[in-house]
Design a protein around this motif. Sequence first.
Motif, PDB file in Angstrom:
ATOM      1  N   ILE A  81       0.078   3.615   1.552  1.00 24.36           N
ATOM      2  CA  ILE A  81      -0.440   2.276   1.831  1.00 24.36           C
ATOM      3  C   ILE A  81      -1.735   2.448   2.611  1.00 24.36           C
ATOM      4  O   ILE A  81      -1.741   2.908   3.751  1.00 24.36           O
ATOM      5  N   ASP A  82      -2.857   2.074   1.956  1.00 23.39           N
ATOM      6  CA  ASP A  82      -4.163   2.336   2.570  1.00 23.39           C
ATOM      7  C   ASP A  82      -5.156   1.274   2.125  1.00 23.39           C
ATOM      8  O   ASP A  82      -6.094   1.553   1.378  1.00 23.39           O
ATOM      9  N   PRO A  83      -4.986   0.047   2.568  1.00 16.51           N
ATOM     10  CA  PRO A  83      -5.793  -1.053   2.034  1.00 16.51           C
ATOM     11  C   PRO A  83      -7.241  -1.026   2.508  1.00 16.51           C
ATOM     12  O   PRO A  83      -7.558  -0.447   3.550  1.00 16.51           O
ATOM     13  N   CYS A  84      -8.086  -1.671   1.717  1.00 12.47           N
ATOM     14  CA  CYS A  84      -9.457  -1.937   2.135  1.00 12.47           C
ATOM     15  C   CYS A  84      -9.773  -3.351   1.646  1.00 12.47           C
ATOM     16  O   CYS A  84      -9.969  -3.558   0.445  1.00 12.47           O
ATOM     17  N   ILE A  85      -9.779  -4.290   2.546  1.00  9.29           N
ATOM     18  CA  ILE A  85      -9.776  -5.708   2.163  1.00  9.29           C
ATOM     19  C   ILE A  85     -10.899  -6.458   2.876  1.00  9.29           C
ATOM     20  O   ILE A  85     -11.526  -5.925   3.802  1.00  9.29           O
ATOM     21  N   PRO A  86     -11.156  -7.676   2.472  1.00  2.25           N
ATOM     22  CA  PRO A  86     -12.104  -8.479   3.238  1.00  2.25           C
ATOM     23  C   PRO A  86     -11.588  -8.634   4.663  1.00  2.25           C
ATOM     24  O   PRO A  86     -10.395  -8.889   4.873  1.00  2.25           O
ATOM     25  N   ALA A  87     -12.492  -8.508   5.630  1.00  2.00           N
ATOM     26  CA  ALA A  87     -12.083  -8.555   7.033  1.00  2.00           C
ATOM     27  C   ALA A  87     -11.463  -9.905   7.378  1.00  2.00           C
ATOM     28  O   ALA A  87     -10.626 -10.008   8.278  1.00  2.00           O
ATOM     29  N   ARG A  88     -11.841 -10.941   6.624  1.00  4.07           N
ATOM     30  CA  ARG A  88     -11.326 -12.282   6.927  1.00  4.07           C
ATOM     31  C   ARG A  88      -9.866 -12.463   6.547  1.00  4.07           C
ATOM     32  O   ARG A  88      -9.222 -13.412   6.970  1.00  4.07           O
ATOM     33  N   TRP A  89      -9.326 -11.593   5.743  1.00  5.38           N
ATOM     34  CA  TRP A  89      -7.914 -11.727   5.344  1.00  5.38           C
ATOM     35  C   TRP A  89      -6.988 -11.393   6.508  1.00  5.38           C
ATOM     36  O   TRP A  89      -7.050 -10.290   7.050  1.00  5.38           O
ATOM     37  N   PRO A  90      -6.062 -12.305   6.803  1.00  4.65           N
ATOM     38  CA  PRO A  90      -5.086 -11.975   7.855  1.00  4.65           C
ATOM     39  C   PRO A  90      -4.021 -10.995   7.362  1.00  4.65           C
ATOM     40  O   PRO A  90      -3.200 -10.521   8.144  1.00  4.65           O
ATOM     41  N   GLY A  91      -4.056 -10.681   6.091  1.00  5.37           N
ATOM     42  CA  GLY A  91      -3.071  -9.763   5.514  1.00  5.37           C
ATOM     43  C   GLY A  91      -2.706 -10.229   4.111  1.00  5.37           C
ATOM     44  O   GLY A  91      -3.362 -11.109   3.554  1.00  5.37           O
ATOM     45  N   PHE A  92      -1.692  -9.595   3.542  1.00  3.28           N
ATOM     46  CA  PHE A  92      -1.209 -10.016   2.225  1.00  3.28           C
ATOM     47  C   PHE A  92       0.185  -9.448   2.007  1.00  3.28           C
ATOM     48  O   PHE A  92       0.649  -8.586   2.766  1.00  3.28           O
ATOM     49  N   LYS A  93       0.837  -9.943   0.965  1.00  2.38           N
ATOM     50  CA  LYS A  93       2.154  -9.421   0.607  1.00  2.38           C
ATOM     51  C   LYS A  93       2.107  -8.875  -0.822  1.00  2.38           C
ATOM     52  O   LYS A  93       1.333  -9.367  -1.642  1.00  2.38           O
ATOM     53  N   ALA A  94       2.988  -7.916  -1.074  1.00  2.00           N
ATOM     54  CA  ALA A  94       3.052  -7.383  -2.437  1.00  2.00           C
ATOM     55  C   ALA A  94       4.456  -6.890  -2.710  1.00  2.00           C
ATOM     56  O   ALA A  94       5.198  -6.560  -1.781  1.00  2.00           O
ATOM     57  N   GLN A  95       4.819  -6.871  -3.980  1.00  4.25           N
ATOM     58  CA  GLN A  95       6.024  -6.135  -4.324  1.00  4.25           C
ATOM     59  C   GLN A  95       5.694  -5.138  -5.405  1.00  4.25           C
ATOM     60  O   GLN A  95       4.886  -5.387  -6.307  1.00  4.25           O
ATOM     61  N   ARG A  96       6.285  -3.974  -5.279  1.00  4.06           N
ATOM     62  CA  ARG A  96       5.900  -2.874  -6.143  1.00  4.06           C
ATOM     63  C   ARG A  96       7.143  -2.091  -6.528  1.00  4.06           C
ATOM     64  O   ARG A  96       7.898  -1.620  -5.649  1.00  4.06           O
ATOM     65  N   THR A  97       7.387  -1.974  -7.839  1.00  3.63           N
ATOM     66  CA  THR A  97       8.445  -1.076  -8.302  1.00  3.63           C
ATOM     67  C   THR A  97       7.826   0.308  -8.488  1.00  3.63           C
ATOM     68  O   THR A  97       6.804   0.452  -9.138  1.00  3.63           O
ATOM     69  N   PHE A  98       8.458   1.286  -7.864  1.00  2.00           N
ATOM     70  CA  PHE A  98       7.901   2.638  -7.902  1.00  2.00           C
ATOM     71  C   PHE A  98       9.067   3.597  -8.068  1.00  2.00           C
ATOM     72  O   PHE A  98       9.956   3.657  -7.206  1.00  2.00           O
ATOM     73  N   ARG A  99       9.057   4.300  -9.182  1.00  2.00           N
ATOM     74  CA  ARG A  99      10.158   5.213  -9.499  1.00  2.00           C
ATOM     75  C   ARG A  99      11.525   4.543  -9.306  1.00  2.00           C
ATOM     76  O   ARG A  99      12.382   5.026  -8.577  1.00  2.00           O
ATOM     77  N   GLN A 100      11.663   3.373  -9.882  1.00  3.28           N
ATOM     78  CA  GLN A 100      12.943   2.651  -9.906  1.00  3.28           C
ATOM     79  C   GLN A 100      13.389   2.074  -8.572  1.00  3.28           C
ATOM     80  O   GLN A 100      14.486   1.541  -8.464  1.00  3.28           O
ATOM     81  N   ALA A 101      12.539   2.176  -7.573  1.00  2.00           N
ATOM     82  CA  ALA A 101      12.879   1.472  -6.334  1.00  2.00           C
ATOM     83  C   ALA A 101      11.891   0.325  -6.136  1.00  2.00           C
ATOM     84  O   ALA A 101      10.765   0.380  -6.624  1.00  2.00           O
ATOM     85  N   LEU A 102      12.365  -0.701  -5.433  1.00  4.84           N
ATOM     86  CA  LEU A 102      11.503  -1.861  -5.230  1.00  4.84           C
ATOM     87  C   LEU A 102      11.045  -1.901  -3.772  1.00  4.84           C
ATOM     88  O   LEU A 102      11.865  -1.843  -2.855  1.00  4.84           O
ATOM     89  N   TYR A 103       9.733  -2.013  -3.591  1.00  4.90           N
ATOM     90  CA  TYR A 103       9.170  -2.089  -2.245  1.00  4.90           C
ATOM     91  C   TYR A 103       8.582  -3.474  -2.025  1.00  4.90           C
ATOM     92  O   TYR A 103       7.733  -3.909  -2.808  1.00  4.90           O
TER      93      TYR A 103
END
Lengths: 816, 816
Positions: B746-768
Motif C-alpha cells: 500500500i503506497d498511494p500517491c494522491i491529490p493532497a486535498r483528498w482526506p483519504g479513500f476506501k478500496a476493496q481488493r481481491t488478491f490471491r483469493q483473499a478480500l482486503y
Amino acid sequence: MTEQQYGYFDDQHKEYVITSPFTPTPWINYLGNDGFYGLISNTAGGYCFYRDPKFRRLLRYRYNNVPADQGGRYFYLKSADTVWSAAGRPVQTELDHYECRHGLGYSRFIAKKAQIRSELTCFVPLGQTAEVYRLELTNLDAVSRQVSLFSLLEWCLWNAEDDGANFQRNLSTGEVEVDGNVIYHKTEYRERRNHYAFYGVNHPIRGFDTDRDSFLGPYRGFDRPLAVERGQAGNSLAHGWSPVASHHIDLQLQAGQSQTLVFVLGYVELPNDQKWAAPGVINKAPAKDLLTRYDSAQKCQAELDRLQQYWLSQLNKFQIETPDKRFDRSLNIWNQYQNMVTFNLSRSASFYESGIGRGMGFRDSNQDTIGFAHMVPDKVRERILDLSATQKKDGSAYHQYQPLTKKGNANIGGNFNDDPMWMVLSTVNYIKESGDFSILEARVGFDDEPGDFTHFEHLKRAFEHVVNHLGPHGLPLIGRADWNDCLNLNCFSEDPNESYQTTQRGASDVAESLMIAGQFVLYGNEFVALCRHTGRTELAAWAQQQVDNMVEAVNQHGWDGQWFLRAFDARGRKIGSAENDEGKIFIESQGFCVMAGIGLGDGRARQALDAVSERLACEHGIMLQQPAFSGYDKYLGEISSYPPGYKENAGIFCHNNPWIIIGESMLGRGDQAYEYFARISPAFLQEKQRLHKTEPYVYSQMIAGRDAATPGQAKNSWLTGTAAWCFYTASQYLAGIRPDYEGLRIDPCIPARWPGFKAQRTFRQALYEIEVRNPQGLSKGRVELEVDGEAIEGNLIPYARFGGRHRIVATLRTAD
Amino acid sequence: MTEQQYGYFDDQHKEYVITSPFTPTPWINYLGNDGFYGLISNTAGGYCFYRDPKFRRLLRYRYNNVPADQGGRYFYLKSADTVWSAAGRPVQTELDHYECRHGLGYSRFIAKKAQIRSELTCFVPLGQTAEVYRLELTNLDAVSRQVSLFSLLEWCLWNAEDDGANFQRNLSTGEVEVDGNVIYHKTEYRERRNHYAFYGVNHPIRGFDTDRDSFLGPYRGFDRPLAVERGQAGNSLAHGWSPVASHHIDLQLQAGQSQTLVFVLGYVELPNDQKWAAPGVINKAPAKDLLTRYDSAQKCQAELDRLQQYWLSQLNKFQIETPDKRFDRSLNIWNQYQNMVTFNLSRSASFYESGIGRGMGFRDSNQDTIGFAHMVPDKVRERILDLSATQKKDGSAYHQYQPLTKKGNANIGGNFNDDPMWMVLSTVNYIKESGDFSILEARVGFDDEPGDFTHFEHLKRAFEHVVNHLGPHGLPLIGRADWNDCLNLNCFSEDPNESYQTTQRGASDVAESLMIAGQFVLYGNEFVALCRHTGRTELAAWAQQQVDNMVEAVNQHGWDGQWFLRAFDARGRKIGSAENDEGKIFIESQGFCVMAGIGLGDGRARQALDAVSERLACEHGIMLQQPAFSGYDKYLGEISSYPPGYKENAGIFCHNNPWIIIGESMLGRGDQAYEYFARISPAFLQEKQRLHKTEPYVYSQMIAGRDAATPGQAKNSWLTGTAAWCFYTASQYLAGIRPDYEGLRIDPCIPARWPGFKAQRTFRQALYEIEVRNPQGLSKGRVELEVDGEAIEGNLIPYARFGGRHRIVATLRTAD
C-alpha cells in the motif's frame, strides 16, 4: 410478355443509351486511353486512377455497397426546394427525363427536372491525366430561375487497399488546399508521394467543402447532403478523416438561357525538387496549366471531337456490313471497344475486379492482344515484350505481373502450365497482322536470368517448357492448373481460408491436361511455321516431331470414345470421361483439340463437337462441363466448390465458347457456329436485359448455366478474354478475314441464308474493301477471289503497299 | 457555453446511456467473452465473429462508409404508414424517444414511436457462440394496434478480406436454407467449411427474405427497404450475390399489451462426418438445440442475469471510493471493462481496426495483461505462454501472431527490439498477482526451436537479446523500431507504397534507443529480483551487472542536459535533443528512464519530468514530442509523415501518458500525477464529448495535440494499451495498491486535498477492505499500516490464506 428494357443501341452515334438509373446492376463505361483511366457507371459512379488502380487511385469507391455504386462524380442541382442529381443518382428524386449515353471514351448524362435541363459529358482527353466534366444547364422555363449547383468528389487516399483497411493511420493523414476555384488533394504529398490531384471549375464559386462530414451532415448518405439541403457550402477544410471536394455555384438562368461549366479533375506528378512552391505550399503551376486547356466550352468540344476522331480511326480498321445488324454493331463498335478496354486494363479494374488484388495476367494479356492487334499493333508489340521479360529461363511464367513495376508477382504463384504457349499465339498473331518479324529479334532478358536474349528464344523456351513437362501418357503435365484455374488436380485443399492459386502444393508428375495438349499442337504448329518462315529449318523439324508426338499421344490416350478426355488427375484417373459420374465432358479439350485439327480427318472432331452440342449447349451458351459437380471433391479443387451452374462448375464461361465456334467453322458448319455466337453475344441478347443483369453492350465472363437457380444470369462483365476471342473468332473465322504472313486470307463460314456481306479492313497500312458473295447459299466453300477486278488463285490476298486501297470480291462456291 | 452532450454515465446500472443516434462517431460496445465476439454501435451497427475477425466473420460490415456504420442487427418496425428502427437507425425517422444503454457485455436500445415502445437487448450468453436479441414491444396506445416487424442481417461470406475484394468468386457462392422460422447461412459449407450460421426467432413468421436486393429493392439503402415499405416479405432465396436474413412478423397488440420476441444469431461448427443430414441438407440439430435454450423471455432473462453476475464478480475484485466520483467510475467500471475487451481482442477488431490486417501483437498482448491479471489470472497465464511459444530462440519476437494458429506472422515483420522485454513485465506482474511461480517452469518451445524449454528460459533469452544487441554507446539497438512504431531510424523509405513495418531494411548496428534502455533497466531489475526470488543467484548477479552497465551507459550518453535523449539515429546523430530543431524532447525516454529510477537520486528525474510539464504537456494530455516535425525526414520515418499534432507526430499518445504519471508518483507529486490522469481519462472529459468525438466512456489511442488543426479530437478508441496502463497506474501507483511477491503493498500517491479513500481488493483469493487516511493532507508519505486492527511494520500486507477477509487501515504520514 416482353421483359422490362433499360436501354438500346444508338448505332449512328455509336452509343448505348440507358433509359433508367435503376439498371439491374450498375452499367458502366471506361474513360481514358493512356495510363489514366476512369470507370463510370450509368449514374456517374466509379473512380479513376493513374496507371495502377491500387496505388494511384484518385477517387474513393465502395465495392459491394448498399445502396450499390457509391462514390463518383456527383453534381447536385437545386432549384426552389427541389434537389436532384445530374446523373440520376445518388439523390433519389425522380427525374422528368433521364438518359445516359455511354459512348466511345465518354459518357453523357441528360436530365430534366423542375424545368432545368442538364447535360453532363464526362471524358478523359486524349493523352491527358484528367477527367473533364462539361455541364450544360438550360432553363426550359418561360421565367428566370435560380439554380444552385454543388459538385462532389470523394478522395481516395491513393493506396486503395490501405484506404479501405488502415484506419488507424489514414483517418489522420488527409490534407487539402483550396485556392480560388480549385481544391487540391495532397494527402501524403508532405512525405513520399510526388503526386497530387485537383478539382477545378471555370467559374467563380460561392463556397466549397473539403470535409465529408461537414458537407453531408452526420450519418447522411450521398443522397441528401446537408450543405445542399441548406443551400450553402460550409467552406470546410479537411484535416484527416475523409477529404472531399465540393464546389458551390449559384446561377441565375434567364428564360431559355443555357450556361456551360467545365470541371476538371486532374492528376499531377512532379520531380521531388519541384514539389513545393513554398514550405507547405504545393507547386500548382502544372495544375493551372492543365485547367487552362479546358477552361471554355469550346476547348472542351474540340477535345471531344479529337477523341471521337481517334475512336473512329481505330474502329475503321475493321468494319462489316452483313444481313444481321446485331452482328455488325457487335463487331463494328462494342466488341472492338471492349477489346481495347480489356487490353488496357487486363482484368485489373472493373465493377467486379476491385483493382487491388490482380495484376496483369500473363495468359490473359497474351490472349487480349488477339482482339486488339489490328487497332494499335505498336502497343501489342510493347505488351508482348513486357510479358516476355517476366518469363523465367525454364520457359515458365509468373501468373501475373504488376503494372507499375512490370515485375512478376511472386505472391500470386505460377506453375500454370498453359501459360507459356499463349505467348506463341500473341506473337504469331501480331506478326501476321503487322508483318513485323523484327519482334523476334528484340532483346529481352528472363526474370531469373537477365541478359541478351531474343524474344524468339523466349518462344522456344515456352515450347520447350511443355516438352520438358510431360506426364506418364506423354501428355502435358497440368501444373497448378491450365486455362481452367479452378480445375486444381494437384492441390488437395481442406482449409477454407486457403487460396487454390497460392497454396504450395501445385504440381505432380502425374496429372495431365488434354487442353494443354491441344493448345500445344495448335500453337506448336504455329511455332513450326514460324521457324520455317524465319529459316530455322532444323529447329522446325525438331519441333514438328514434338508436335507429332503430341498428336499421337492424344490419339492414343486422349480420346474417350465420343469426345476428348479433359485430363488425368494426380492419381492417374480420367477426368471428363463417360466413366465419370459427374463432369463427363468438358468444353476446353473439345475446343482445343479440334482447333488443333486433331480428329478432323477421321470424324472424331465432328463427333466431339456433336457431343458438345448434345451435352453442353443450352439456350444461354455452351456450358463448361456436364453434369455439374454436386459436391466438393478435393481431387478436383475449386471447380467443385461452386454451386452447380455457376462459374467453372457448369456455368457458361463465355471465353471458351469461341473455341467451339472456331471448331465448328473448321467443320464448315456455319449455321451452328453462328447460332453459338448469337447465344452469348450481347447485341443478340437485348430481350433478356433483366435476366442477363450485366451491361447488354459488352461480354461478361460467365452466364449461369442450366443447373443454376438463375440460368442466363451473367456476371463479371467487361474485363474478360471473351471479348478478344469473340472478335478474333467472328472476324477471322466467321467473316473469315484472316491475316497471314503473306497477306490477308478470305475464308468465311457464315449462315447459309446470308447472300453475302461487305467489310473494310485496314491491314498493314493498306485498306481492303471486301465484298463476299454467297450465290449458292453456302456456309463455307471454295473462295473465288478477285482483287481490284482481277481474279487470283487461292484465298490469299497478297500483302499490299502502304496507303493502298483495294477492292476485293470473294465468291463462295461449292468445292467441285 | 456548454457543448452538446450525447450521453451520460448511469453508475447504478453500470451503463453508459447515449441519448442520440447521431453521436460524432459511432459509439460502440463489445459483446461476448469466450471466442465469440460482437461489436455493436449505439444504433446496433457492427458485426460478430468466432475467434478470428478475418476468417470467421458472420456479418458484413462496411468500414469507412457513407453514411457511417452500415451493416448490423436491424429491426424495422411499421405501424400504419410509419416505419422506424428499433435502434434509431438505419431508418432515419425521428423517434419520440431514443436511448442506447451500453452495459457490461450487453447493449440495450429503447425507442418510442407511434405509440409503440420497443426495448431491444443484445448480448452474447456466457460461453455461447451466439448473439441473442430480446425485443419487447409495448402498445402505449389506448386502442389495439398492428405492428409489422422485419428483422435484417447481412451475411459476410466468412472471409472478411475476400468478401470485400474477390467479387468474381463470391458473387457466385452465396447459399442459404430456410426451415420454418430459421434462416441458415451455408455459403462454402458445401466445400471446405465445417461451420454455418443461422438466424432464428421464437415466433411464427409471415415471410422471409434472404436475397438482399429483393428485400431492399434496387439501389435502396438499409434506410428504406422496399419489403418494409410494401409491408410484405418476398420469400426470396439467395443464390449468390448478397445473402441476408430477414424475418417478417405481424403482431396485433392490445391497448397496453407487451409482447417479447427472442431472435438468435448462432454459429455452429461440426466435425466433417456430421456436416450433413442428407445430401445437400445441412445438419441442423445443433442449431435447434441452441435455439431451444433461448426460446422464451424467461430463459433470456436468466442468461442476462448470469452475465451480470459474471461481470459483477469480475469488477468486485477491485473497487474504490474516493472523493472524486469520476475517478471511481473510471476504475470501478469502464476501465476494467475496457481492459478485458482489449485483452480479449488485442487490437484486432474495432471500429478503427478492420479485423483483417492485424493479428495479436506480441508487445501489445504482454502489456494488456497488466490491466487484466487481477480479473482472470488463468487467462493471463495462458496468454503469456502462447506469446512465449512464438518467441524465437535468440530471444526476439514476431511482432504479431495469428489468433487461429497461434503462430507468428512472418508477413508483418519483426525486429522491434523492445518486444522481448515486455514479456518480463507481463510475467512478473502475473506472478505478483497470482503467486504462481510455476509459470516459470512451464514447458514452451521456441518458434524456430521446438523443444523442452522452461518459460523462465524464454525470459532469460529476452533479457539476453538486449544484452546481445547493444550499439556504439552501449545502449540498446533500436532494430526496426521500439515502442514507437513510427520512429523508423533504419528504414529510409522513398516509396509511398511501402510499409515501414515490413520493408526489408530494418536494422543497423548504430541506431540506439533510450526508451529500450530505460525499459531494460526497469524490467531488467525485475528480472534480477525474479532470479533472486527463485534462487538463481549467479544469474541474478550477472544480470544485475548488465543492468548496472546500462544505467552507466544512460548516465554517460543518454542525458541531454535537461532531459533524457530519445535515440541515436543510423548516422549516430542525436534524436530528442536540444540540438535538434524539431523533436527536441520525446515522452518515452523520460517515462521509462524515470520509471527505471535513473536520475532519481541526483535530481535529473525531476528535471526530466519538469521538462515534460513545460514542453510536452497541454490541456488535452502530454504530447509525444515537441516541436512537431514540419516535414518528412526519411531518417526519422513514419513519425514525420503525419501532419503536425496527429498520431506520433506530436499527438497525445495516451498509452505513454501513464509512464509519466508513474514517474510523477515516484517523485511524490500526487497533484501533478492526478492532473495528468484527469486530462486523458474519459470520465473526466464529459464536457468535451463533441470535440473528443470518440466514446466518452473508454480510452482512445490518440488525442490530437496542440499543433493539430483540431486539438483535443480523439481517434482509435477501445483497443489501446492506454486502458491497461491507466488502470495499472491508477490502481497501483495513484491508489498505490500494488501486488508484490510477498503480499499487497500500500503506497498511494494522491491529490493532497483528498482526506483519504476506501478500496476493496481481491488478491490471491483473499478480500482486503482498505481504508487510506490522509490526515496531514499529503500526496505521498510514510504508510502506517493496520491489518485487522493490528499495526504492522512497513507498507506490505502479507499474503493471506484463501477465503480470508481483512480490514486494512493505511495512514499517510510525513516521513519524519
